[in-house]
Design an enzyme around this catalytic site. Structure first.
Site, PDB file in Angstrom:
ATOM      1  N   GLN A  12       0.815  -1.215   0.000  1.00  0.00           N
ATOM      2  CA  GLN A  12       0.000   0.000   0.000  1.00  0.00           C
ATOM      3  C   GLN A  12       0.851   1.268   0.000  1.00  0.00           C
ATOM      4  O   GLN A  12       0.731   2.122  -0.880  1.00  0.00           O
ATOM      5  CB  GLN A  12      -0.913   0.025   1.228  1.00  0.00           C
ATOM      6  CG  GLN A  12      -1.991  -1.038   1.258  1.00  0.00           C
ATOM      7  CD  GLN A  12      -3.029  -0.705   2.299  1.00  0.00           C
ATOM      8  OE1 GLN A  12      -3.926   0.107   2.068  1.00  0.00           O
ATOM      9  NE2 GLN A  12      -2.930  -1.318   3.460  1.00  0.00           N
ATOM     10  N   TYR A 127       1.833  -9.250  16.630  1.00  0.00           N
ATOM     11  CA  TYR A 127       2.096  -8.228  15.623  1.00  0.00           C
ATOM     12  C   TYR A 127       2.670  -6.964  16.268  1.00  0.00           C
ATOM     13  O   TYR A 127       3.697  -6.425  15.833  1.00  0.00           O
ATOM     14  CB  TYR A 127       0.814  -7.890  14.867  1.00  0.00           C
ATOM     15  CG  TYR A 127       0.925  -6.674  13.986  1.00  0.00           C
ATOM     16  CD1 TYR A 127       1.682  -6.706  12.814  1.00  0.00           C
ATOM     17  CD2 TYR A 127       0.272  -5.484  14.313  1.00  0.00           C
ATOM     18  CE1 TYR A 127       1.795  -5.582  12.003  1.00  0.00           C
ATOM     19  CE2 TYR A 127       0.375  -4.364  13.506  1.00  0.00           C
ATOM     20  CZ  TYR A 127       1.136  -4.422  12.357  1.00  0.00           C
ATOM     21  OH  TYR A 127       1.245  -3.307  11.563  1.00  0.00           O
ATOM     22  N   LYS A 131       6.464  -5.412  15.774  1.00  0.00           N
ATOM     23  CA  LYS A 131       6.708  -4.058  15.276  1.00  0.00           C
ATOM     24  C   LYS A 131       7.518  -3.238  16.281  1.00  0.00           C
ATOM     25  O   LYS A 131       8.391  -2.454  15.893  1.00  0.00           O
ATOM     26  CB  LYS A 131       5.389  -3.367  14.954  1.00  0.00           C
ATOM     27  CG  LYS A 131       4.629  -3.974  13.779  1.00  0.00           C
ATOM     28  CD  LYS A 131       5.393  -3.858  12.471  1.00  0.00           C
ATOM     29  CE  LYS A 131       5.394  -2.456  11.922  1.00  0.00           C
ATOM     30  NZ  LYS A 131       6.069  -2.384  10.594  1.00  0.00           N
TER      31      LYS A 131
END
Length: 293
Positions: A12, A127, A131
């Site tokens: 994206q 997740y 990160k």
């Protein structure tokens, strides 16, 4: 002229950065898995040396929040280890690294005011933990860096909430969306333009650090879905529901609004309201050759 190495160029943000950087006087090298395996430390170091990278923009990430719970090693490989390889290569050659992180580093606590960059982090899922580990790998490498934490990213490309809602509201009479998770959408094009401006105008020296970037305003996923359906002209009913009504392995943030005061002050930018960004997104979709599909 700067040599700018972009990873995850097919995703994206990478796709939007390609658009933002079209016609740039700098030399952008856009890569995805076919051109560069970022999990291969030697390959990363070689690519950075060979292209003479002055800036590395890492748009690559493991982003499947649900699947990360059952694939923690894969999530850590992409979101921690690969990031560390890029940061080490950046440190070795003196390059600036621009890295993208997430609101998930703050976890699913009881916070109810916008998160500032210095607020305590406490990820509550794999997740988010991966990160955060990536952020720390960048910092520990000693490379010059800018980290953007963002939230609810969407674009015309790939899997995201807007594309999912467009599909569901076009094919169903009704759809249920949670109203007890609050945050702010981020149009990927806006973040890509900021990254391009920072590189193009050489705004990075003396401005290294962590910044929060999302669109302005606050909404629930339900509010977001209602606006998507309205702009799409859909007759599908969007019904509010609670998170507990959905089976999920992930403890998702109930409140993850980001405070953008620092990024606006340091880079002298204005950030549009999420409704205005979404409306602009639809205008561009409707002007595309595919008619928004």
């Amino acid at each position: 002229m700067l040599n700018v190495l972009v990873t995850g160029a097919g995703g994206q943000l990478g796709s939007e950065l390609r658009t933002a950087a079209a016609g740039s006087a700098d030399n952008y090298i856009f890569t995805d898995i076919a051109e560069l395996d970022i999990t291969d430390a030697a390959a990363v170091a070689r690519m950075v040396r060979e292209c003479g990278a002055d800036v590395i923009v890492n748009c690559a990430a493991y982003t499947d929040v649900e699947r990360a719970e059952t694939q923690p090693d894969a999530a850590m490989l992409l979101n921690r280890d690969a990031v560390g390889f890029m940061a080490a290569a950046a440190a070795e050659c003196g390059a600036l690294m621009i890295h993208i992180s997430t609101d998930y580093v703050f976890g699913s606590g009881t916070h109810n005011t916008p998160f500032a960059e210095e607020d305590a982090v406490a990820p509550s899922c794999v997740y988010g933990a991966a990160k955060l580990a990536g952020e720390r790998a960048v910092a520990e490498s000693g490379c010059r860096h800018i980290i953007f934490r963002t939230s609810w990213l969407y674009s015309p490309f790939g899997r995201n909430f807007v594309n999912t809602m467009l599909s569901l509201t076009a094919s169903r009479d009704s759809v249920s969306v949670v109203f007890d998770q609050t945050g702010t959408p981020t149009r990927a094009a806006g973040l890509a333009r900021l990254i391009f401006r920072i590189i193009d105008s050489r705004l990075f020296d003396g401005r290294e650090g962590i910044y929060h970037y999302s669109d302005e305003g606050v909404c629930s996923w339900y509010d977001f879905a209602v606006e998507i359906a309205r702009l799409a002209g859909s007759k599908c009913r969007v019904e509010p529901c609670r998170s507990a009504e959905f089976t999920s392995r992930v403890a998702r943030p109930a409140y993850s609004v980001l405070d953008k005061s620092r990024v606006k002050r340091v880079f002298g930018i204005e950030i549009p309201h999420w409704r205005d960004s979404l409306a602009e997104h639809f205008r561009e979709l409707n002007q595309s050759p595919c008619g928004g599909k």
